[in-house]
Design a protein around this motif. Structure first.
Motif, short mmCIF file in Angstrom:
data_model
loop_
_atom_site.label_atom_id
_atom_site.label_comp_id
_atom_site.label_asym_id
_atom_site.label_seq_id
_atom_site.Cartn_x
_atom_site.Cartn_y
_atom_site.Cartn_z
N LEU A 256 0.83 -1.20 0.00
CA LEU A 256 0.00 0.00 0.00
C LEU A 256 0.87 1.26 0.00
O LEU A 256 0.50 2.29 -0.58
N THR A 257 2.04 1.19 0.64
CA THR A 257 2.99 2.30 0.60
C THR A 257 3.43 2.56 -0.83
O THR A 257 3.49 3.71 -1.29
N ALA A 258 3.73 1.48 -1.55
CA ALA A 258 4.14 1.61 -2.95
C ALA A 258 3.01 2.18 -3.80
O ALA A 258 3.23 3.03 -4.68
N LEU A 259 1.77 1.75 -3.54
CA LEU A 259 0.62 2.25 -4.29
C LEU A 259 0.45 3.75 -4.09
O LEU A 259 0.24 4.50 -5.06
N GLY B 197 2.69 5.92 -3.20
CA GLY B 197 3.79 6.61 -3.85
C GLY B 197 3.59 6.73 -5.35
O GLY B 197 3.89 7.77 -5.96
N ASP B 198 3.04 5.69 -5.96
CA ASP B 198 2.78 5.72 -7.41
C ASP B 198 1.65 6.69 -7.73
O ASP B 198 1.72 7.46 -8.70
N LEU B 199 0.57 6.67 -6.92
CA LEU B 199 -0.53 7.60 -7.15
C LEU B 199 -0.09 9.04 -6.93
O LEU B 199 -0.68 9.97 -7.50
N GLY B 200 0.92 9.23 -6.09
CA GLY B 200 1.46 10.57 -5.85
C GLY B 200 2.50 10.99 -6.86
O GLY B 200 3.23 11.96 -6.61
N ALA B 201 2.60 10.26 -7.99
CA ALA B 201 3.56 10.58 -9.06
C ALA B 201 4.99 10.58 -8.54
O ALA B 201 5.79 11.48 -8.84
N GLY B 202 5.31 9.58 -7.71
CA GLY B 202 6.67 9.45 -7.21
C GLY B 202 6.92 10.12 -5.88
O GLY B 202 8.05 10.11 -5.39
N ASN C 182 3.51 -9.74 -1.09
CA ASN C 182 2.49 -8.84 -1.61
C ASN C 182 3.10 -7.69 -2.40
O ASN C 182 2.55 -7.25 -3.42
N LEU C 183 4.23 -7.17 -1.93
CA LEU C 183 4.90 -6.10 -2.65
C LEU C 183 5.37 -6.58 -4.02
O LEU C 183 5.26 -5.87 -5.02
N GLY C 184 5.90 -7.81 -4.06
CA GLY C 184 6.34 -8.37 -5.33
C GLY C 184 5.17 -8.56 -6.29
O GLY C 184 5.29 -8.27 -7.50
N LEU C 185 4.02 -9.01 -5.77
CA LEU C 185 2.84 -9.18 -6.62
C LEU C 185 2.34 -7.83 -7.14
O LEU C 185 1.95 -7.71 -8.32
N TYR C 186 2.35 -6.83 -6.27
CA TYR C 186 1.92 -5.50 -6.70
C TYR C 186 2.82 -4.97 -7.82
O TYR C 186 2.33 -4.45 -8.84
N ARG C 187 4.13 -5.07 -7.61
CA ARG C 187 5.06 -4.54 -8.61
C ARG C 187 4.97 -5.28 -9.93
O ARG C 187 5.18 -4.71 -11.00
N ALA C 188 4.65 -6.57 -9.88
CA ALA C 188 4.60 -7.36 -11.11
C ALA C 188 3.30 -7.14 -11.88
O ALA C 188 3.31 -7.06 -13.12
N GLN D 22 1.56 -2.33 -10.51
CA GLN D 22 2.31 -1.08 -10.61
C GLN D 22 2.38 -0.53 -12.04
O GLN D 22 2.22 0.69 -12.24
N PRO D 23 2.64 -1.35 -13.07
CA PRO D 23 2.70 -0.78 -14.42
C PRO D 23 1.41 -0.07 -14.82
O PRO D 23 1.45 0.97 -15.48
N TRP D 24 0.24 -0.61 -14.44
CA TRP D 24 -1.02 0.01 -14.78
C TRP D 24 -1.24 1.31 -14.00
O TRP D 24 -1.71 2.30 -14.55
N VAL D 25 -0.88 1.30 -12.70
CA VAL D 25 -1.06 2.50 -11.88
C VAL D 25 -0.19 3.64 -12.41
O VAL D 25 -0.65 4.79 -12.56
#
Length: 719
Positions: free
Chosen positions: A188-191, A193-198, A426-432, A435-438
């Motif tokens: 969720l932290t990674a999500l 960060g991605d929604l915040g444009a980095g 879970n982080l690995g699944l999100y990134r795979a 993350q590309p779609w987000v």
């Protein structure tokens, strides 16, 4: 609240917003470093009437980048910076800007802070000691990481309300540590960060703090302002100026914090490895470490502040073998922010730490608790030897004293280890897969809109004077002030209001307690499952889920060399070294050290000619301490020969030693027998020297009487 919103807009418009109450001069801008960061170094200007001694070690205060802006360490006149000024120390401040530099990492910030300390040291070449560094809250772990990598830059380190062992806590008391597990880890932290444009919005961190106490967040804070509107507004606005100053972090920074610290808990077990391949091992820190925490802190409870000691060391002897001095102080009732904001804490704990910082720096290695007794209750006739309003004693403790403050069982650690494993999956699944779609549809415009619509920012935006629906508030409020008619507390409507307020507060507290129990129960039910733990690979062996880091061959070789060196030089030195060795020998059974003894030791240092720097004096004390540990009998037998090196200096050292023993007293029977033994040694040297002016000085060693101490001050015998 409209004034609060106006203040919020004014702060946001500043290029470097902060809440320091002191003037400051910019010395270094981290954006100009080879690896630029949004951190700055400033020299704080002392208030009028305060004299600074440039030969005293400087203090450097580092504020937390945990969602709010900088300046909380100098938020008031009575603050960490304020009390350091009162003690005559130069003060510096390491702060940060609201926007991070693109690409900056936690490692870059550590490098920048090391560069800042190098600059401070260069500005004080005659200072009697390296800078004392204070790390508040999240800045505490950052300072400790820098000190582990660059130990030569630090004097004493004070970490106030700083989490260092993130899994630790007490069941039924510390629910915040379960949050990461129930969210499935750091994906969720990674999500966000991605929604915040980095960029990661620090307001999310602040919302975690707000959610801990729903009664205060949703009712008490606002009702306190409303019910005390004639007097409460200045304090409310002053605090909200800092509380509402939300800042941003790079997504990479926040991901490191979440993965390596909050969920991974790697700092306490030397599990963090930097880009150059070095482990961040807190055992490498050579400076004394003061840990200040509180039992009433629900963000950083004592276990999270102190249990890293249990992770790294097997015993107090292990702490001593690494040459470390660790001191802790546990407040009974202050909350998290009060640890570094409260004026009463500044007047007591921080004032005493600042006044006795040199004593801390020369304490022999070991584990101590700082015990502060009001001067009038200390039963001392030597008030001039007590610097502040309290007598500070450093009493020896064992690892069992740390365990007694609460901590995890093996079962608890196994559950948090399962969280860490599941988080990686879970982080690995999100990134795979996500993350590309987000990243494909996230952009700066969406990120800015999300920040403006954050639940913590909306109240500031809604009450702004620019809101057309609130245009008449200012004039109406002024009319009310002019015609104010306060009610008597006996008024029936006022009493009804108070009862309703307390009922609402109690209801929200009950809700918070019920929620916390439900969260804890759910956490243990999920992560206590043997099936989940086996699926995470934790049942593959019977090894402990948190392994204590080993000791490498280089360190073992260093210890062996030091033992050989100290053993070889056991009879080296003169009366000054002999007097320090004798004092340590007498006092070791009691173990306690306090500021009166240190100030008398300072006189001993001056009596010997004043040619010894504090750093050299510290080295001398530690060498004599380790010499006694290595071979106590041979070390004591060598004292007469050391005294013979300079009879005149021996006489001066004997007087100072007598005074120290008289002031501090001797509590234990073993200490008394050692006093008799040392007395005989010094007497024999005086007889060998012969009487002066036909009248030998009367021996006052034998007149020493034990000092009475309260039951609370009874000492633990060091191992």
């Amino acid at each position: 609240m409209q004034q609060r919103s106006k203040q919020y807009e004014e702060q946001a418009a500043k290029p470097a917003p902060h809440v320091l109450k002191f003037g400051a001069e910019l010395l270094m801008d981290g954006r100009n470093l080879p690896r630029p960061v949004n951190y700055v170094l400033a020299r704080v200007t002392p208030p009028k009437g305060v004299e600074i001694n440039e030969k005293k070690r400087p203090f450097v205060v580092v504020d937390p980048r945990a969602g709010h802006g900088p300046g909380i360490g100098g938020f008031k006149a009575q603050s960490e910076i304020g009390v350091a000024f009162q003690a005559g120390h130069p003060c510096y401040f390491i702060g940060f800007l609201p926007e991070p530099v693109a690409g900056q990492t936690i490692e870059d910030i550590s490098t920048a802070e090391a560069a800042f300390l190098e600059r401070v040291i260069s500005l004080h070449p005659e200072a009697d000691g390296k800078p004392a560094v204070i790390g508040n809250c999240q800045a505490g772990w950052a300072v400790m990481m820098v000190a582990a990598k660059r130990p030569e830059l630090f004097g004493p380190i004070i970490v106030a309300g700083s989490p260092l062992s993130y899994w630790a806590g007490v069941r039924g008391e510390n629910p915040m540590r379960y949050t990461g597990g129930l969210l499935g880890g750091t994906w969720l932290t990674a999500l966000m960060g991605d929604l915040g444009a980095g960029k990661f919005d620090g307001a999310w961190l602040v919302s975690n703090f707000e959610s801990l106490n729903p009664a205060n967040t949703y009712w008490t804070k606002q009702y306190n302002l409303y019910s005390k509107i004639d007097t409460e507004a200045p304090r409310y606005l002053e605090f909200e100026k800092w509380w509402g100053g939300h800042i941003l972090l790079n997504a990479e920074e926040m991901q490191f914090i979440a993965d390596e610290l909050f969920i991974g808990n790697k700092l306490a077990t030397a599990g963090i490895v930097t880009s150059d391949g070095e482990s961040v091992d807190l055992r490498s820190i050579r400076s004394p470490i003061i840990v200040f925490c509180s039992k009433a802190d629900n963000i950083t409870p004592p276990a999270q502040a102190l249990d890293w000691i249990l992770d790294l060391y097997g015993s107090v002897e292990d702490i001593r073998a690494h040459g470390q001095t660790i001191i802790y102080a546990v407040h009974e009732s202050i909350g998290h922010l009060g640890i570094f904001v409260s004026g009463s804490v500044a007047k007591k704990e921080h004032d005493e730490f600042a006044s006795n910082i040199d004593l801390v720096d020369v304490l022999p290695p070991g584990l101590y608790e700082a015990v502060m007794t009001p001067k009038e209750e200390a039963s001392t006739s030597d008030d001039e030897l007590v610097g502040g309003n309290y007598l500070v004693r450093f009493e020896p403790r064992t690892l069992d004293d740390i365990r007694a403050l609460g901590g995890n069982s093996m079962e608890d650690d196994l559950q948090f280890a399962a969280v860490a494993r599941l988080s990686e999956i879970n982080l690995g699944l999100y990134r795979a897969f996500m993350q590309p779609w987000v990243k494909a549809w996230a952009n700066a415009g969406l990120a800015e809109w999300m920040r403006k619509m954050h639940p913590l920012r909306l109240p500031y935006e809604m009450f702004t004077p620019a809101n057309p629906f609130l245009k008449g508030v200012s004039s109406t409020a002024e009319h009310v002030r002019e015609n104010r008619q306060p009610l008597s507390p006996d008024n029936v409507f006022w009493q009804a209001q108070e009862k309703m307020g307390k009922a609402i507060e109690s209801s929200l507290k009950a809700y918070g307690d019920l929620r916390d129990r439900a969260v804890e129960t759910m956490f243990h039910a999920v992560y206590g499952s043997p099936f989940l733990q086996a699926l995470a690979g934790l049942k593959a062996s019977n090894a402990a889920p948190r392994r204590r880091p080993g000791v490498d061959a280089v360190y073992r070789a260093f210890v062996a060399h030091r033992i050989e060196e100290l053993t070889k030089n056991i009879a080296q030195g003169g009366p000054r070294e002999a007097a320090i060795r004798a004092l340590l020998y007498i006092r070791m059974p009691d173990g306690v050290a306090d500021e009166r003894g240190f100030r008398l030791l300072e006189r001993m240092r001056e009596d010997a000619g004043g040619d010894l720097t504090l750093a050299d004096f510290k080295t001398m004390v530690r060498d004599q301490f380790f010499t006694l540990l290595l071979d106590e009998r041979q070390a004591i037998d060598a004292i007469p020969g050391m005294l013979d090196a300079d009879p005149e200096l021996t006489s001066r050292m004997a007087k100072t030693l007598r005074k120290i023993v008289e002031v501090l007293g001797v509590e234990s029977q073993l200490g008394k027998s050692r006093l008799t033994e040392i007395t005989a040694m010094f007497e024999s040297r005086k007889k060998a020297e012969g009487p002066k002016n036909g009248s030998p000085e009367k021996d006052r060693f034998q007149q020493v009487r034990p000092t009475k101490v309260s039951a609370a001050a009874k000492l633990h015998r060091p191992h």
